[in-house]
Write a protein that holds these residues in place. Structure first.
Motif, short mmCIF file in Angstrom:
data_model
loop_
_atom_site.label_atom_id
_atom_site.label_comp_id
_atom_site.label_asym_id
_atom_site.label_seq_id
_atom_site.Cartn_x
_atom_site.Cartn_y
_atom_site.Cartn_z
N ILE A 36 0.84 -1.21 0.00
CA ILE A 36 0.00 0.00 0.00
C ILE A 36 0.87 1.25 0.00
N ALA A 37 1.96 1.24 0.79
CA ALA A 37 2.87 2.39 0.82
C ALA A 37 3.49 2.63 -0.55
N GLU A 38 3.86 1.56 -1.25
CA GLU A 38 4.43 1.71 -2.60
C GLU A 38 3.39 2.20 -3.59
N LEU A 39 2.16 1.71 -3.47
CA LEU A 39 1.12 2.14 -4.39
C LEU A 39 0.78 3.61 -4.22
N ARG A 40 0.97 4.15 -3.03
CA ARG A 40 0.72 5.59 -2.81
C ARG A 40 1.76 6.44 -3.52
N LYS A 41 2.91 5.87 -3.84
CA LYS A 41 3.97 6.60 -4.54
C LYS A 41 3.73 6.66 -6.05
N VAL A 42 2.82 5.84 -6.56
CA VAL A 42 2.58 5.77 -8.00
C VAL A 42 1.91 7.05 -8.47
N VAL A 43 2.43 7.59 -9.56
CA VAL A 43 1.86 8.79 -10.16
C VAL A 43 1.13 8.38 -11.43
N THR A 44 -0.15 8.67 -11.50
CA THR A 44 -0.94 8.32 -12.68
C THR A 44 -0.65 9.34 -13.78
N PRO A 45 -0.33 8.88 -14.99
CA PRO A 45 -0.04 9.83 -16.06
C PRO A 45 -1.30 10.57 -16.51
N THR A 46 -1.10 11.79 -17.02
CA THR A 46 -2.22 12.55 -17.57
C THR A 46 -2.63 11.92 -18.91
N ARG A 47 -3.76 12.35 -19.42
CA ARG A 47 -4.23 11.81 -20.70
C ARG A 47 -3.23 12.10 -21.82
N LYS A 48 -2.66 13.31 -21.81
CA LYS A 48 -1.68 13.69 -22.83
C LYS A 48 -0.44 12.79 -22.76
N GLU A 49 0.05 12.55 -21.54
CA GLU A 49 1.21 11.68 -21.37
C GLU A 49 0.89 10.25 -21.80
N LEU A 50 -0.31 9.78 -21.45
CA LEU A 50 -0.71 8.43 -21.80
C LEU A 50 -0.76 8.24 -23.31
N VAL A 51 -1.31 9.23 -24.02
CA VAL A 51 -1.38 9.16 -25.49
C VAL A 51 0.04 9.17 -26.06
N LYS A 52 0.92 10.01 -25.50
CA LYS A 52 2.30 10.08 -26.00
C LYS A 52 3.03 8.77 -25.76
N PHE A 53 2.90 8.20 -24.56
CA PHE A 53 3.55 6.94 -24.26
C PHE A 53 3.03 5.82 -25.15
N THR A 54 1.72 5.79 -25.39
CA THR A 54 1.13 4.77 -26.25
C THR A 54 1.65 4.90 -27.68
N ALA A 55 1.75 6.14 -28.16
CA ALA A 55 2.27 6.37 -29.52
C ALA A 55 3.72 5.91 -29.64
N VAL A 56 4.52 6.18 -28.61
CA VAL A 56 5.92 5.77 -28.63
C VAL A 56 6.02 4.24 -28.67
N VAL A 57 5.22 3.57 -27.85
CA VAL A 57 5.26 2.11 -27.82
C VAL A 57 4.80 1.53 -29.15
N LEU A 58 3.71 2.03 -29.69
CA LEU A 58 3.22 1.52 -30.97
C LEU A 58 4.23 1.79 -32.09
N GLY A 59 4.84 2.98 -32.07
CA GLY A 59 5.87 3.29 -33.06
C GLY A 59 7.05 2.34 -32.97
N PHE A 60 7.49 2.04 -31.74
CA PHE A 60 8.60 1.11 -31.55
C PHE A 60 8.22 -0.28 -32.05
N VAL A 61 7.00 -0.72 -31.78
CA VAL A 61 6.56 -2.04 -32.23
C VAL A 61 6.53 -2.10 -33.76
N VAL A 62 6.07 -1.05 -34.40
CA VAL A 62 6.03 -1.03 -35.87
C VAL A 62 7.45 -1.08 -36.44
N VAL A 63 8.37 -0.33 -35.84
CA VAL A 63 9.76 -0.34 -36.32
C VAL A 63 10.36 -1.74 -36.14
N MET A 64 10.13 -2.37 -35.01
CA MET A 64 10.68 -3.70 -34.78
C MET A 64 10.05 -4.73 -35.72
#
Length: 87
Positions: A36-64
């Protein structure tokens, strides 16, 4: 006995605290408190960050995928040149 920030005991590398070991239920409670103490340290990404991270992952998968496809195509071409195409 030392305690960490979550209130649980700090256990030495060999698994002992220098004192009598806590029973199974006490260790489970300590584990849950630490989780529980570790879960309180987790920072939830904003929608903008989530979209950016998803795009980076999908881009990397396409390149691979393109890299693996290219290597597969090249190796199959080399194999067909070296061993000939079966009739």
């Amino acid at each position: 006995m030392a305690h960490d920030a979550s209130g649980g005991e700090i256990v030495a590398a060999n698994g002992t605290t220098g004192e009598k070991k806590a029973n199974v239920f006490a260790r489970i409670v300590i584990f849950i408190r630490q989780v529980i103490a570790e879960l309180r340290k987790v920072v939830t990404p904003t929608r903008k960050e989530l979209v950016k991270f998803t795009a980076v992952v999908l881009g990397f998968v396409v390149v691979m995928m393109a890299l693996v496809y290219g290597l597969d195509f090249a190796f199959s071409w080399v194999t067909s040149v070296v061993f000939g195409v079966p009739s």
